[in-house]
Motif scaffolding. Structure first.
Motif, short mmCIF file in Angstrom:
data_model
loop_
_atom_site.label_atom_id
_atom_site.label_comp_id
_atom_site.label_asym_id
_atom_site.label_seq_id
_atom_site.Cartn_x
_atom_site.Cartn_y
_atom_site.Cartn_z
N ALA A 100 83.01 -11.42 29.50
CA ALA A 100 84.11 -10.46 29.70
C ALA A 100 84.42 -9.72 28.40
N LEU A 101 85.06 -8.57 28.56
CA LEU A 101 85.50 -7.77 27.41
C LEU A 101 87.00 -7.52 27.52
N THR A 102 87.71 -7.73 26.40
CA THR A 102 89.12 -7.30 26.34
C THR A 102 89.30 -6.40 25.12
N ILE A 103 90.32 -5.56 25.17
CA ILE A 103 90.60 -4.64 24.07
C ILE A 103 91.94 -5.06 23.46
N ASN A 104 91.91 -5.54 22.27
CA ASN A 104 93.11 -6.09 21.63
C ASN A 104 93.87 -5.06 20.82
N PRO A 105 95.18 -5.21 20.64
CA PRO A 105 96.01 -6.26 21.21
C PRO A 105 96.29 -5.99 22.69
N THR A 106 96.26 -7.06 23.47
CA THR A 106 96.56 -6.92 24.90
C THR A 106 97.17 -8.20 25.43
N PHE A 107 97.48 -8.21 26.72
CA PHE A 107 98.13 -9.37 27.35
C PHE A 107 97.25 -10.61 27.15
N LEU A 121 83.99 -14.37 25.85
CA LEU A 121 84.84 -13.19 25.67
C LEU A 121 84.43 -12.38 24.45
N THR A 122 84.22 -11.08 24.65
CA THR A 122 84.00 -10.15 23.53
C THR A 122 85.28 -9.35 23.36
N HIS A 123 85.67 -9.14 22.08
CA HIS A 123 86.90 -8.36 21.84
C HIS A 123 86.57 -7.06 21.13
N LEU A 124 87.22 -6.00 21.54
CA LEU A 124 87.24 -4.76 20.73
C LEU A 124 88.68 -4.51 20.35
N ARG A 125 88.88 -3.55 19.44
CA ARG A 125 90.25 -3.26 18.99
C ARG A 125 90.67 -1.86 19.40
N LEU A 126 91.94 -1.71 19.74
CA LEU A 126 92.50 -0.36 19.88
C LEU A 126 92.46 0.29 18.51
N ASN A 127 92.42 1.62 18.46
CA ASN A 127 92.38 2.26 17.14
C ASN A 127 93.78 2.28 16.50
N GLN A 128 93.89 2.94 15.35
CA GLN A 128 95.15 2.95 14.58
C GLN A 128 96.34 3.43 15.41
N GLU A 129 96.08 4.41 16.28
CA GLU A 129 97.18 4.94 17.12
C GLU A 129 97.28 4.18 18.44
N PHE A 130 96.63 3.02 18.50
CA PHE A 130 96.62 2.19 19.72
C PHE A 130 95.97 2.90 20.90
N ARG A 131 94.96 3.74 20.61
CA ARG A 131 94.19 4.37 21.68
C ARG A 131 92.93 3.53 21.94
N PHE A 132 92.35 3.70 23.13
CA PHE A 132 91.20 2.87 23.51
C PHE A 132 89.89 3.39 22.91
N PRO A 133 89.06 2.49 22.39
CA PRO A 133 87.80 2.91 21.75
C PRO A 133 86.70 3.12 22.80
#
Ligand code: PLP
Length: 359
Positions: A100-107, A121-133
């Motif tokens: 699975a993939l989640t985009i952090n920070p998240t629930f 689990l693989t994690h990616l990060r939201l960018n500086q403005e909390f937008r999705f990569p």
């Protein structure tokens, strides 16, 4: 320091900072509708006692009929759940031992559920403005079976634009990746037409889950549902324990869903308070997310490294924020605050002004 994993436990949150709050407590930690449960609910409680003594209808026929009418969908594309949390744990059971993939920070419950069912689990990060990569997500997708997306995202309140989501859904169809879209807060959106639901007819690799717990302020009762293809719903139903949804929730669901005046009052309150908060917080030089729903992230723009001190100051002033220590990618750098009643938000702004003026 051991902090509670979720909001809504003001006493425990204060205690974990070695503090005790006496007198009135302003709980900004749980993102629940501050208007409280609809007023008719307490009037109906004596009648609802009947539901306590009997098993609910295992097929929940009336509740499904009401939900199908409300959503304009076939009941076979819907699954009632004991809140959004049950939905997450049911879905993960379809992906046992997969990735699975989640985009952090998240629930945080996506990760808990994946751990419970041995999902890598693989994690990616939201960018500086909390937008999705979006591009990074597209690159990772061939290696995962399921993507969990919170829409709007808890704790940031930000949203992945539908056009970008559609691009990812198309790719998912080609390579066999399922998207789980958690719309727990969708009913708070100023523009509900932003819901991912409109894509359901075109993308069988889409499962949408929703919660009614937050919007109707019924965390002690709980209510949620999923929308997906008949095939997915059938598989999910097989995993669900019988009588999972309690009799009171099942009984009041048709009335909840048709309570248009409660929803209208909620939207009117939220729009007004969000505007007021955004203007005042910016004027006070706090950094805050531009949220589309009933919570936002906050830190001091002038003293960004003093979030823990700000937390303490708020608790000393009887305000309980939600820490972000267990949100990967935030690690305590922000506070999450719920949008509360006009009076409570004014008190918060008053306390934040005091903090700003403190030497
Ligand atoms: C994003 C998100 N999804 C699901 C849930 C769980 O919803 P429920 O309380 O209806 O189980 C929550 C609760 O905090 C949430 O924040």
């Amino acid at each position: 320091m051991v902090l509670p994993a979720h909001g809504g436990q003001p006493g425990r949150i204060a205690a974990s900072f070695g503090m005790e709050v006496k007198g009135k407590v302003y709980d900004f930690s749980a993102n629940i509708n501050p208007n409280g449960p609809p007023s008719w609910l307490s009037e109906q409680l004596p009648r609802l006692m009947e539901e306590v003594a009997y098993y609910p209808d295992p097929d929940y026929l009336e509740a499904y009929e009401a939900l199908a009418k409300h959503e304009g969908m076939d009941p076979e594309q819907l699954l009632l759940t004991n809140g959004g949390a049950e939905a997450i744990f049911l879905i993960t059971q379809l992906f046992l031992g997969k990735k699975a993939l989640t985009i952090n920070p998240t629930f945080t419950e996506y990760e808990r559920a994946c751990q419970a069912f041995n999902i890598g689990l693989t994690h990616l990060r939201l960018n500086q403005e909390f937008r999705f990569p979006v591009e990074a997500m597209a690159q990772v997708m061939p290696d995962v079976d399921v993507v969990f997306l919170c829409y709007p995202n808890n704790p940031t309140g930000t949203i992945l634009p539908l056009t970008e989501l559609e691009h990812l859904l198309k790719l998912g169809m080609e390579i066999g990746t399922t998207f789980v879209i958690d719309e727990a807060f969708v009913h708070f959106l100023f523009e509900e037409e932003l819901s991912v639901k409109q894509l359901l007819a075109f993308y069988p690799n889409l499962i949408i889950l929703r919660s009614l717990t937050k919007i109707f302020a019924i965390p002690g009762l709980r209510a949620g549902y999923m929308m997906a293809s008949k095939d997915y719903i059938q598989k999910l139903k097989e995993k669900q324990p019988s009588w999972s949804v309690n009799g009171i929730t099942a009984n009041i669901l048709p009335v909840l869903l048709s309570d248009k005046s409660y929803m209208a009052a909620t939207k009117a309150w939220l729009e007004k308070e969000c505007k007021k908060l955004a203007e005042n917080l910016s004027a006070l030089k706090f950094i805050h997310t531009v949220s589309s729903v009933n919570f936002y992230l906050l830190k001091d723009g002038e003293r960004p490294d003093e979030t823990e001190e700000l937390f303490r100051f708020l608790v000393e002033n009887h305000i309980i924020p939600r820490h972000t220590d267990n949100f990967k990618g935030l690690d305590g750098s922000y506070l999450r605050l719920a949008v509360r009643s006009a009076e409570e938000n004014d008190y918060l702004l008053y306390v934040l002004r005091k903090w700003r003026e403190a030497p």
